[in-house]
Scaffold this active site. Structure first.
Site, short mmCIF file in Angstrom:
data_model
loop_
_atom_site.label_atom_id
_atom_site.label_comp_id
_atom_site.label_asym_id
_atom_site.label_seq_id
_atom_site.Cartn_x
_atom_site.Cartn_y
_atom_site.Cartn_z
N CYS A 93 0.25 -6.02 0.41
CA CYS A 93 -0.74 -5.04 0.88
C CYS A 93 -2.11 -5.72 1.03
CB CYS A 93 -0.78 -3.84 -0.07
SG CYS A 93 -1.78 -2.45 0.53
N ILE A 94 -3.13 -5.21 0.38
CA ILE A 94 -4.47 -5.78 0.52
C ILE A 94 -4.53 -7.20 -0.03
CG2 ILE A 94 -5.32 -4.83 -1.67
CD1 ILE A 94 -7.96 -4.28 -0.31
#
Length: 558
Positions: A287-288
């Protein structure tokens, strides 16, 4: 703010456009009336003893109307179909508006989805057959218990309703979640680096370093022994390091994206290489954490740093042009409101605020289903490790978070080649590192189309794969579960649709497919030396092991 989603200006624009097209409104109203006439006729035929086909059906995967009374009881059936007709009509009406700003239109569509979800008949005591039956069966005790649950959630949120999604008392970190044996081998003010030893007699030379998102805790990949990716990798002879990001307080409010690049990616990989005695390693960005890793790869390419043998991305975005509904939260007016909230909180965004944002994206599943279960039915939420982890949110430093929202969601600077970090303009096309990209077909946070756009930006070999399910379950899918499926294709054509048309579907988990490529970049296997084990003890303040080891993959017991 009375309008936290900045809907009013967008709604004014869309409705103003509709008002300027009276013929369209007349047609839309006539269409709705026609649908209701069909429903009334269907209801009359059913009352006469016939079994007509429903005029409206719930969408596939809609669990709100699973109770038998929604179909068997004529009154509730009409109520259900009336709701479905009206909500579908509203969405179609807004979706067909032309000549308005596309982002404004999407914001109104999102608001209409929230509005219609909130007004579903399942969410009201008087129109929920399961809740009414429960009251009769318990003599009203379910209603009392529901109010007690409501009061407890209100108290837990400090006056703001924090709906319980699971039985939080059933989970203890280190006891029944996050139990894979490991040891902290390095730490700085932003992270701890946890090392997990292989469980095999043969260990691959090149270790793997995983960078999870800093929005949640690291143990998403180690929930239970039977679904732990970390344990599974250790069983394959892979030495695993996982970054556990700090939960930042006001003292770290000014930490920047560059700080996370230097103290996160660079210092963690430095420590892992020292610990394993190697000069290269494999990486994963989730994800991030994957967005940060992508930026780091471009930064390393510009510096001539070849420490990364391969990089894998789990549900990570580099191109944010199609980043899903989270784009709706990143207009400048909304960002200024968010910045003011963070300033009032001392320069951090609370974990609950982040949780609320993600819950809104899937309100039927993450808000209203628990509203019905906890308050209308008066039941306790079931123990669910994934939702326990989901509630374990962390705070966000203001400088880091605002940079991320503006530069990535707002400006899409990384994909455009306009992002500059540490004096270096980042170009993903210069990254020649072998890349493996995982996406999920039903991901609402990092949509597969958005992830695919990012995969095409890298300049080296890229293996793109799409798994079944969503942002979490699409990643955490142990082969033993025999769930879902995944799609693969060697080429990267212009669009995801073209890729899907040529892709091959394989049932089950994608982990073995990835492992085959990971082992290719992990070096040859060698025996695990006797005595090379992870030792228990308090987390070290710094990495004390400097010399190259005689064996690879684990820390030497003191």
């Amino acid at each position: 703010s009375p309008d936290p989603f900045r809907v009013a200006p967008a709604l004014t624009e869309v409705m103003g456009r509709l008002a300027s097209q009276p013929d369209r409104l007349v047609r839309a109203q006539a269409d709705l009336l026609s649908r209701y006439m069909d429903l009334w006729q269907s209801a009359a035929r059913r009352m006469a003893g016939e079994t007509p086909e429903p005029v409206a059906r719930p969408a596939k995967g809609d669990k709100r109307f699973l109770d038998a009374d929604w179909s068997d009881n004529p009154v509730f059936d009409v109520m259900k179909q009336s709701y479905l007709l009206t909500s579908d009509w509203l969405q179609t009406l807004v979706g067909g508006v032309e000549g308005v700003d596309p982002l404004a239109k999407r914001r109104v569509e999102f608001f209409m989805k929230l509005l219609t979800a909130a007004f579903a008949p399942t969410n009201f005591l008087a129109s929920n057959p399961a809740a009414l039956r429960e009251i009769l069966a318990t003599g009203g005790e379910s209603l009392v218990k529901g109010m007690e649950n409501f009061a407890a959630d209100l108290a837990r949120g400090g006056g703001q309703l924090a709906i319980s999604q699971t039985d939080y008392e059933q989970f203890k970190i280190g006891e029944n979640v996050a139990t894979a044996p490991g040891k902290v081998v390095f730490e700085n003010e932003l992270l701890q680096l946890v090392q997990y030893a292989p469980t095999t007699e043969q260990v691959h030379q090149i270790p793997l370093v995983i960078f999870p998102p800093w929005i949640n805790k690291f143990y998403i990949l180690d929930l239970r022994p039977d679904n732990s990716m970390i344990r599974w990798l250790a069983d394959q002879g892979i030495t695993v390091f996982v970054v556990s990001w700090v939960n930042p307080d006001q003292a770290l409010a000014n930490k920047t994206f560059e700080d996370y690049l230097r103290q996160g990616i660079y210092e963690a990989t430095d420590a892992a290489m020292r610990q394993a005695g190697v000069d290269r390693l494999n990486t994963v960005g989730y994800c991030i954490g994957g967005t940060l890793l992508s930026a780091a790869l471009a930064h390393m390419a510009a510096k001539g740093d070849a420490r990364i043998a391969s990089a894998t991305f789990f549900a990570a975005q580099q191109d944010f042009a199609e980043a899903g509904d989270l784009l709706l939260f990143t207009d400048e007016a909304w960002l200024k409101d968010l910045e003011a909230r963070m300033d009032a909180a001392g320069g951090v965004l609370s974990g609950q605020a982040m949780a609320d944002t993600f819950n809104v994206l899937r309100s039927n599943d993450l808000i209203w289903s628990f509203f019905v279960n906890n308050y209308l039915l008066g039941k306790e939420p079931r123990p669910f490790d994934l939702l326990f982890w989901n509630s374990d949110q962390t705070r966000m430093p203001k400088a880091l978070h605002m940079f991320y929202l503006r530069k990535f969601y707002g400006e899409n600077a990384l994909a455009k080649g306009e992002l500059e970090l540490d004096g270096v303009r980042l170009d993903l096309g210069s990254v020649k590192t072998p890349i493996y990209v995982q996406s999920s077909k039903e991901d609402h946070i990092a949509p597969a189309g958005s992830v695919y756009r990012g995969a095409r930006l890298f300049g080296g070999p890229v293996n793109f794969m799409m798994s079944g399910s969503g942002h979490i379950a699409g990643v955490v899918n142990h082969p033993a579960a025999k769930k879902y499926q995944y799609w693969t294709c060697q080429d990267l054509p212009a669009t995801l649709a073209q890729w899907q048309a040529a892709a091959t579907e394989t049932p089950g988990s994608w982990w073995p497919h990835w492992l085959e490529r990971l082992k290719f970049h992990s070096g040859r296997a060698r025996p695990l030396c006797e005595g090379e084990v992870l030792s228990p003890g308090p987390p070290p303040r710094r990495n004390r092991r400097r010399g190259a080891p005689t064996c690879y993959g684990v820390s030497r017991a003191p």
